[in-house]
Motif scaffolding. Structure first.
Motif, PDB file in Angstrom:
ATOM      1  N   GLU A 128      -4.243  40.204 -18.266  1.00  0.00           N
ATOM      2  CA  GLU A 128      -3.716  41.558 -18.440  1.00  0.00           C
ATOM      3  C   GLU A 128      -4.312  42.219 -19.675  1.00  0.00           C
ATOM      4  N   THR A 129      -4.404  41.460 -20.762  1.00  0.00           N
ATOM      5  CA  THR A 129      -4.987  41.981 -22.002  1.00  0.00           C
ATOM      6  C   THR A 129      -6.446  42.370 -21.801  1.00  0.00           C
ATOM      7  N   LEU A 130      -7.211  41.516 -21.122  1.00  0.00           N
ATOM      8  CA  LEU A 130      -8.633  41.802 -20.885  1.00  0.00           C
ATOM      9  C   LEU A 130      -8.804  43.047 -20.021  1.00  0.00           C
ATOM     10  N   LEU A 131      -7.947  43.198 -19.033  1.00  0.00           N
ATOM     11  CA  LEU A 131      -8.057  44.343 -18.124  1.00  0.00           C
ATOM     12  C   LEU A 131      -7.541  45.643 -18.739  1.00  0.00           C
ATOM     13  N   GLU A 132      -6.840  45.561 -19.862  1.00  0.00           N
ATOM     14  CA  GLU A 132      -6.415  46.778 -20.570  1.00  0.00           C
ATOM     15  C   GLU A 132      -7.603  47.485 -21.215  1.00  0.00           C
ATOM     16  N   ASP A 133      -8.674  46.755 -21.478  1.00  0.00           N
ATOM     17  CA  ASP A 133      -9.882  47.354 -22.045  1.00  0.00           C
ATOM     18  C   ASP A 133     -10.523  48.225 -20.965  1.00  0.00           C
ATOM     19  N   PRO A 134     -10.652  49.532 -21.195  1.00  0.00           N
ATOM     20  CA  PRO A 134     -11.218  50.409 -20.160  1.00  0.00           C
ATOM     21  C   PRO A 134     -12.667  50.066 -19.798  1.00  0.00           C
ATOM     22  N   GLU A 135     -13.369  49.357 -20.663  1.00  0.00           N
ATOM     23  CA  GLU A 135     -14.740  48.953 -20.345  1.00  0.00           C
ATOM     24  C   GLU A 135     -14.802  47.804 -19.342  1.00  0.00           C
ATOM     25  N   THR A 136     -13.709  47.048 -19.191  1.00  0.00           N
ATOM     26  CA  THR A 136     -13.690  45.915 -18.275  1.00  0.00           C
ATOM     27  C   THR A 136     -13.517  46.407 -16.846  1.00  0.00           C
ATOM     28  N   ALA A 137     -14.507  46.114 -16.008  1.00  0.00           N
ATOM     29  CA  ALA A 137     -14.444  46.482 -14.592  1.00  0.00           C
ATOM     30  C   ALA A 137     -13.984  45.308 -13.740  1.00  0.00           C
ATOM     31  N   VAL A 138     -14.360  44.094 -14.144  1.00  0.00           N
ATOM     32  CA  VAL A 138     -14.035  42.900 -13.373  1.00  0.00           C
ATOM     33  C   VAL A 138     -14.058  41.703 -14.313  1.00  0.00           C
ATOM     34  N   VAL A 139     -13.277  40.680 -13.982  1.00  0.00           N
ATOM     35  CA  VAL A 139     -13.257  39.432 -14.745  1.00  0.00           C
ATOM     36  C   VAL A 139     -13.608  38.303 -13.790  1.00  0.00           C
ATOM     37  N   HIS A 140     -14.519  37.443 -14.219  1.00  0.00           N
ATOM     38  CA  HIS A 140     -14.825  36.227 -13.464  1.00  0.00           C
ATOM     39  C   HIS A 140     -14.261  35.045 -14.235  1.00  0.00           C
ATOM     40  N   VAL A 141     -13.530  34.203 -13.531  1.00  0.00           N
ATOM     41  CA  VAL A 141     -12.989  32.981 -14.118  1.00  0.00           C
ATOM     42  C   VAL A 141     -13.909  31.849 -13.696  1.00  0.00           C
ATOM     43  N   ARG A 142     -14.371  31.077 -14.687  1.00  0.00           N
ATOM     44  CA  ARG A 142     -15.339  30.004 -14.449  1.00  0.00           C
ATOM     45  C   ARG A 142     -14.916  28.726 -15.156  1.00  0.00           C
ATOM     46  N   ALA A 143     -15.373  27.609 -14.601  1.00  0.00           N
ATOM     47  CA  ALA A 143     -15.199  26.307 -15.237  1.00  0.00           C
ATOM     48  C   ALA A 143     -16.235  26.185 -16.347  1.00  0.00           C
ATOM     49  N   VAL A 144     -15.819  25.748 -17.524  1.00  0.00           N
ATOM     50  CA  VAL A 144     -16.750  25.629 -18.649  1.00  0.00           C
ATOM     51  C   VAL A 144     -17.737  24.483 -18.432  1.00  0.00           C
ATOM     52  N   GLU A 145     -17.227  23.330 -18.046  1.00  0.00           N
ATOM     53  CA  GLU A 145     -18.084  22.141 -17.966  1.00  0.00           C
ATOM     54  C   GLU A 145     -19.231  22.299 -16.971  1.00  0.00           C
ATOM     55  N   PHE A 146     -18.981  22.914 -15.833  1.00  0.00           N
ATOM     56  CA  PHE A 146     -20.014  23.039 -14.813  1.00  0.00           C
ATOM     57  C   PHE A 146     -20.522  24.469 -14.663  1.00  0.00           C
ATOM     58  N   GLY A 147     -19.843  25.432 -15.262  1.00  0.00           N
ATOM     59  CA  GLY A 147     -20.255  26.827 -15.176  1.00  0.00           C
ATOM     60  C   GLY A 147     -19.926  27.474 -13.842  1.00  0.00           C
ATOM     61  N   CYS A 148     -19.205  26.776 -12.989  1.00  0.00           N
ATOM     62  CA  CYS A 148     -18.929  27.255 -11.638  1.00  0.00           C
ATOM     63  C   CYS A 148     -17.976  28.445 -11.634  1.00  0.00           C
ATOM     64  N   PHE A 149     -18.280  29.403 -10.778  1.00  0.00           N
ATOM     65  CA  PHE A 149     -17.377  30.515 -10.508  1.00  0.00           C
ATOM     66  C   PHE A 149     -16.158  29.982  -9.770  1.00  0.00           C
ATOM     67  N   LEU A 150     -14.963  30.395 -10.203  1.00  0.00           N
ATOM     68  CA  LEU A 150     -13.732  29.975  -9.534  1.00  0.00           C
ATOM     69  C   LEU A 150     -13.103  31.112  -8.736  1.00  0.00           C
ATOM     70  N   PHE A 151     -12.916  32.273  -9.380  1.00  0.00           N
ATOM     71  CA  PHE A 151     -12.384  33.428  -8.675  1.00  0.00           C
ATOM     72  C   PHE A 151     -12.586  34.676  -9.513  1.00  0.00           C
ATOM     73  N   GLU A 152     -12.355  35.817  -8.867  1.00  0.00           N
ATOM     74  CA  GLU A 152     -12.537  37.121  -9.486  1.00  0.00           C
ATOM     75  C   GLU A 152     -11.179  37.764  -9.726  1.00  0.00           C
ATOM     76  N   VAL A 153     -11.106  38.584 -10.779  1.00  0.00           N
ATOM     77  CA  VAL A 153      -9.867  39.293 -11.088  1.00  0.00           C
ATOM     78  C   VAL A 153     -10.210  40.770 -11.279  1.00  0.00           C
ATOM     79  N   ARG A 154      -9.445  41.611 -10.595  1.00  0.00           N
ATOM     80  CA  ARG A 154      -9.605  43.058 -10.731  1.00  0.00           C
ATOM     81  C   ARG A 154      -8.258  43.691 -11.018  1.00  0.00           C
ATOM     82  N   ARG A 155      -8.312  44.898 -11.539  1.00  0.00           N
ATOM     83  CA  ARG A 155      -7.072  45.655 -11.701  1.00  0.00           C
ATOM     84  C   ARG A 155      -6.437  45.792 -10.332  1.00  0.00           C
ATOM     85  N   GLY A 156      -5.123  45.649 -10.295  1.00  0.00           N
ATOM     86  CA  GLY A 156      -4.409  45.744  -9.022  1.00  0.00           C
ATOM     87  C   GLY A 156      -3.864  47.131  -8.790  1.00  0.00           C
ATOM     88  N   VAL A 157      -3.627  47.401  -7.531  1.00  0.00           N
ATOM     89  CA  VAL A 157      -3.013  48.658  -7.135  1.00  0.00           C
ATOM     90  C   VAL A 157      -1.857  48.299  -6.220  1.00  0.00           C
TER      91      VAL A 157
END
Length: 180
Positions: free
Chosen positions: A139-168
């Motif tokens: 929620e804090t990250l998405l409050e930044d108006p510059e943030t269009a999308v957030v990708h959640v990734r595993a650090v150890e392998f760098g793998c993409f896990l899922f995407e987060v967008r502002r909800g409607v």
């Protein structure tokens, strides 16, 4: 702030089950122990489940939808998905940060609307495994108006896990709870 957790879309899953984003056939694996993070339904695989290991380019897919140009920030990496279509994340986890996708460490990467990376936030195991704490950070990250999308990734392998967008909210006058 409301947000929407997005697994890989069903139409994209249909594509990468045949030919992945690196142009190859995905590798079929029968899980011996289970525990692989499935990006189709946002849960962990179970022992004996057949899954596919495929290359996926999440920012490329987002850019195709939004018209952004990620340029050098476009990445292709491995993801596990069910071999056959599944019920998807809502049938398994409900709305909100998927606790099953928490892990040792995560990075929450924020991207601008043009596709360039804005920032990366290292998330420790405690916060990653706690849906409430992880949700507060998102929620804090998405409050930044510059943030269009957030990708959640595993650090150890760098793998993409899922995407987060502002909800409607679909119908804010009849809903009691925000979409998370």
């Amino acid at each position: 702030m409301t947000f929407e957790i997005r697994a890989i879309a069903p139409d994209v899953l249909d594509q990468i089950r045949k030919t992945d984003d690196a142009g190859r056939r995905p590798r079929r694996i029968v899980e011996e122990e289970g525990g692989s993070p499935l990006r189709c339904c946002l849960r962990r695989s179970r022992p004996g489940e057949a899954v596919l290991l495929a290359a996926y380019a999440p920012l490329r897919r987002w850019a195709l939808e939004t018209g952004a140009d990620p340029g050098a920030y476009e990445e292709v990496g491995p993801v596990f998905v069910h071999e056959e279509p599944c019920e998807g994340p809502q049938a398994k986890t409900g709305p909100g940060y998927p606790a099953a996708m928490g892990g040792p460490r995560r990075v929450f990467r924020t991207y601008r609307a043009d596709g360039s990376i804005l920032n990366g936030h290292l998330v420790d195991a405690h916060q990653s495994a706690d849906p409430v704490a992880a949700s507060i950070l998102l929620e804090t990250l998405l409050e930044d108006p510059e943030t269009a999308v957030v990708h959640v990734r595993a650090v150890e392998f760098g793998c993409f896990l899922f995407e987060v967008r502002r909800g409607v909210l679909e119908n804010p006058t009849t809903s009691d709870a925000p979409v998370r």
